[in-house]
Design a protein around this motif. Structure first.
Motif, PDB file in Angstrom:
ATOM      1  N   CYS A 200       0.655  -1.110  -0.198  1.00  0.00           N
ATOM      2  CA  CYS A 200      -0.133   0.134  -0.053  1.00  0.00           C
ATOM      3  C   CYS A 200       0.676   1.338   0.161  1.00  0.00           C
ATOM      4  O   CYS A 200       0.709   2.207  -0.812  1.00  0.00           O
ATOM      5  N   MET A 278     -11.177  -8.559   3.778  1.00  0.00           N
ATOM      6  CA  MET A 278     -10.293  -8.781   2.571  1.00  0.00           C
ATOM      7  C   MET A 278     -10.951  -9.295   1.288  1.00  0.00           C
ATOM      8  O   MET A 278     -10.425  -9.072   0.179  1.00  0.00           O
ATOM      9  N   TYR A 281     -12.200  -6.367  -0.586  1.00  0.00           N
ATOM     10  CA  TYR A 281     -10.941  -5.936  -1.372  1.00  0.00           C
ATOM     11  C   TYR A 281     -10.702  -6.750  -2.553  1.00  0.00           C
ATOM     12  O   TYR A 281     -10.165  -6.164  -3.626  1.00  0.00           O
ATOM     13  N   LEU A 334      -7.585   0.294   1.982  1.00  0.00           N
ATOM     14  CA  LEU A 334      -6.851  -0.921   2.604  1.00  0.00           C
ATOM     15  C   LEU A 334      -5.844  -0.652   3.707  1.00  0.00           C
ATOM     16  O   LEU A 334      -5.877  -1.482   4.557  1.00  0.00           O
TER      17      LEU A 334
END
Length: 343
Positions: A200, A278, A281, A334
């Protein structure tokens, strides 16, 4: 002599080779997990570095970094070497492979691999293979190439040639291997969280004075692509566009493909960590991959003069700018959610 290591095809060569090397030591890591733990998703556009005469664009980290990162994360002692001498490079390979009975990863050029169909050969110096054996009488090496269906072989002459292919990224016989495994393999959950946060940061938190990398780089390319026709003419502009498409769709897993691999990693990470969010995501990253594929599709129509919609380079720039903003928002959200779970 040949090491007992089963061949498993993979979508991407370096992920597949890393997975092979770890599996030899009893560590089962899937291809998406290898990519995710290596924080492998990236973007960079470097107009001052040429690949095939065109500005270099990459959708993943540079070759070799994935292996360094994942071994460091696991606490595995590893080594990577390059050489000026071809003979020394081959001698070292035999020393590790035959003397230490250790599988070896090698970075090679695709174009001169004899087992590749001619139509698939491109001048790309970033392909990874795993050497698992050698017939000392004939000098023929046993090779696990992640993109082939079965195990293949290379003569000493051919292996030496592909290890020292020249070009934008001179290989210099690059090889890597595991030297020592830790006594205890660490728990996977904290490693996954750490790797996600690192990825990230690389994608969404690059400083403004580095405009070429991460989501900064996608937006930077969106601005550059609008100027191509004016600054270099239509023919050169289309050649530059063709290079982007090639990196997106043809070289290795491709840019959109890497988004799908990362989405698969996030899905597996949800299962391994018990963090169900997750999965959302993962689905979102798959949709981002679809948007990159749509950009590639529209670009190829322009390139092949099938542009019925009358798209312009400005339109492509708009698509890229939106992609950059979408990915920046994705990775920042995230990061925040993973950071909460890391506390």
């Amino acid at each position: 002599m040949e090491l007992q290591l089963q061949h498993k095809p993979a979508a991407h060569c370096e992920n597949g080779t890393i997975s092979n090397l770890l599996r030899y030591y009893g560590v089962e890591v899937s291809e998406p997990m290898a990519f995710g733990l290596s924080s492998g998703l990236f973007f960079v556009h470097l107009p001052f570095v040429k690949a095939g005469g065109m500005p270099m664009t990459a959708f993943r980290t540079f070759p070799g970094l994935l292996f360094k990162r994942i071994t460091k994360l696991f606490g595995i002692k590893s080594e990577m070497r390059r050489f000026l001498s071809k003979d020394r490079a081959m001698k070292k390979l035999d020393e590790v492979l035959l003397g230490q009975k250790t599988p070896v990863g090698c970075v090679v050029g695709i174009y001169y691999l004899p087992y590749y169909p001619i139509e698939y050969r491109v001048h790309f110096n970033g392909h990874n293979i795993c050497i698992v054996g050698k017939d000392e009488e004939t000098g023929v090496y046993s090779v696990l190439d992640p993109v082939t269906i079965e195990k293949v072989t290379l003569s000493t002459k051919d292996l030496k040639k592909v290890r020292f292919t020249k070009g934008t990224y001179p290989l210099m016989g690059q090889m890597y291997w595991i030297k020592q495994m830790p006594e205890v393999i660490p728990d996977l959950k904290p490693l996954i969280l750490k790797a996600i946060k690192k990825n990230c940061k690389h994608m969404a938190f690059q400083p403004k004075f580095i405009p070429f990398a991460g989501t900064n780089g996608i937006i930077y390319l969106s601005k550059k692509i609008r100027t191509w026709e004016k600054t270099m003419g239509q023919k050169k502009a289309l050649l530059n566009l063709a290079q982007i498409i090639r990196m997106l769709e043809e070289t290795g897993t491709g840019g959109a493909g890497f988004r799908y691999v990362y989405g698969a990693f996030l899905q597996e990470a949800a299962e391994k960590t018990g963090l169900d969010f997750m999965n959302n995501y993962s689905a979102e990253m798959t949709q981002i991959g679809d948007k990159w594929r749509e950009f590639s599709y529209q670009s190829s129509k322009m390139l092949k003069k099938r542009n019925d919609e009358g798209l312009t380079f400005d339109d492509l720039g708009d698509m890229l700018e939106k992609l950059g903003e979408t990915e920046r928002d994705f990775f920042r959200r995230l990061y925040v959610d993973i950071d909460r779970c890391s506390e």
